[in-house]
Design an enzyme around this catalytic site. Structure first.
Site, PDB file in Angstrom:
ATOM      1  N   HIS A 118       0.833  -1.206   0.000  1.00 28.76           N
ATOM      2  CA  HIS A 118       0.000   0.000   0.000  1.00 28.76           C
ATOM      3  C   HIS A 118       0.868   1.258   0.000  1.00 28.76           C
ATOM      4  O   HIS A 118       0.611   2.189  -0.764  1.00 28.76           O
ATOM      5  CB  HIS A 118      -0.917   0.009   1.229  1.00 28.76           C
ATOM      6  N   HIS A 177       1.209  -3.913   9.307  1.00 26.31           N
ATOM      7  CA  HIS A 177       2.607  -3.624   8.981  1.00 26.31           C
ATOM      8  C   HIS A 177       3.333  -3.049  10.188  1.00 26.31           C
ATOM      9  O   HIS A 177       2.728  -2.369  11.027  1.00 26.31           O
ATOM     10  CB  HIS A 177       2.715  -2.609   7.837  1.00 26.31           C
TER      11      HIS A 177
END
Length: 358
Positions: A118, A177
């Site tokens: 992303h 993440h």
């Protein structure tokens, strides 16, 4: 290693801090995570930019596809864990007292975590958009215009970094993440985008070149996977971890697996090549109507509407190979629609209207 465990444990502390102190911004952070979704490049950013500037639109697809391909290879090389499963399996916490990290419907990504796809996708596509916008102002010569260019430069790059920081925080907040993974993703995306600033050949690429590029990307990735599998290294090691530690099995989506992203991107690149080298594109986007503002606005509106309808087309997931084939076809149809089908229909409609008026 000890250093990596220390990096991960510090990252967990940051995630806990965000989830505790930024709870009021949960909806905004989830929204920013969707903003950074690489799929938005094909369904939102590309349709807008291609009709405004075909050079920028074409570059955007190439940057997105090659950037995501590098992201896949890096993920396979770096073997990065994701926080929501790492805290469950690490042995560094005493007495089985692993930290509790909240999960969300978009947490359970199944691929490796480093670098963040992303963050990488968001930084590369926004880098393309910002540099494209600034290219219009850099040619201004008079003193007042130079001042305006400097103000525009400061404003656009400020927007760029605000968006990237927001996307990074959102990906850390949902525990998908670690901080170092999103930082690596941002700078990797910028490097890929900058490389394509000096690659003008993509603007004149033939359909054969698109097909050759697709084959190279697919064969290299598949070959890399098979070679390491022969060495008893499973590059899909992260999928069982995601399924095991995801709080809700319904949040596991085959669309987040490594090969799903690869197939989606190859389909998009093939669709772009097919569209740009089609007679429909030459007739509509290279004709006299292509310079008209009304033509471009109609193309943008029709493209965005049509691509949103594509979202209602649900690909069956019960058979993995069928899913990949249909995903490739759907991904190829999106740029083909934007580049050729919609402009040709708008061109034909405008030509018919002009004939009636005459």
């Amino acid at each position: 290693s000890i250093k990596m465990d220390l990096l991960h444990s510090n990252g967990v502390l940051i995630i806990q801090h965000l989830q505790r102190d930024y709870r009021a911004y949960q909806d905004f952070l989830n929204f920013m995570s969707h903003v950074g979704d690489p799929r938005n490049i094909f369904s939102i950013y590309f349709p807008l930019w291609f009709q405004l500037n075909q050079v920028v639109g074409t570059k955007m697809i190439w940057v997105a596809v090659i950037g995501d391909w590098f992201n896949l290879i890096f993920k396979w090389i770096l073997f990065g864990h994701r926080p929501y499963w790492w805290v469950q399996e690490t042995m560094i916490y005493p007495n089985q007292s692993s930290p509790c990290l909240e999960q969300f419907p978009i947490t359970c990504e199944t691929g490796p975590g480093s670098p963040s796809g992303h963050a990488m996708g968001s930084s590369c596509v926004w880098y393309v958009m910002v540099t494209a916008a600034l290219s219009y102002t850099v040619r201004w010569k008079d003193k007042s215009a130079i001042t305006l260019h400097r103000l525009t430069w400061s404003f656009l790059w400020s927007i760029f970094w605000i968006i990237q920081i927001s996307v990074c925080i959102s990906r850390v907040f949902i525990a998908t993440h670690f901080p170092h993974q999103v930082i690596l993703g941002v700078f990797a995306g910028i490097l890929v985008a900058e490389a394509f600033e000096h690659t003008p050949a993509i603007q004149t690429a033939s359909l054969r070149m698109y097909i050759k590029t697709n084959l190279f990307l697919f064969i290299f990735a598949l070959g890399f996977y098979l070679v390491l599998k022969l060495l008893d290294i499973d590059l899909l090691w992260s999928v069982p971890k995601a399924k095991k530690w995801c709080a809700n099995p319904d949040w596991i989506n085959i669309d987040t697996t490594p090969f799903a992203g690869l197939v989606r991107n190859l389909g998009a690149l093939f669709g772009l090549g097919l569209g740009i080298n089609s007679e429909m594109f030459i007739t509509s986007c290279k004709g006299k109507n292509s310079c008209k503002i009304s033509f471009r606005i109609l193309c943008i509106a029709a493209s965005l509407t049509t691509l949103q309808l594509y979202n209602f087309v649900k690909i069956p997931t019960h058979t993995e190979h069928l899913f990949y084939i249909l995903s490739f076809c759907k991904s190829a149809a999106m740029p083909l629609t934007v580049v050729a089908l919609v402009p040709y229909c708008v061109h034909s409609l405008m030509r018919t209207t002009e004939k009636k008026l005459n």
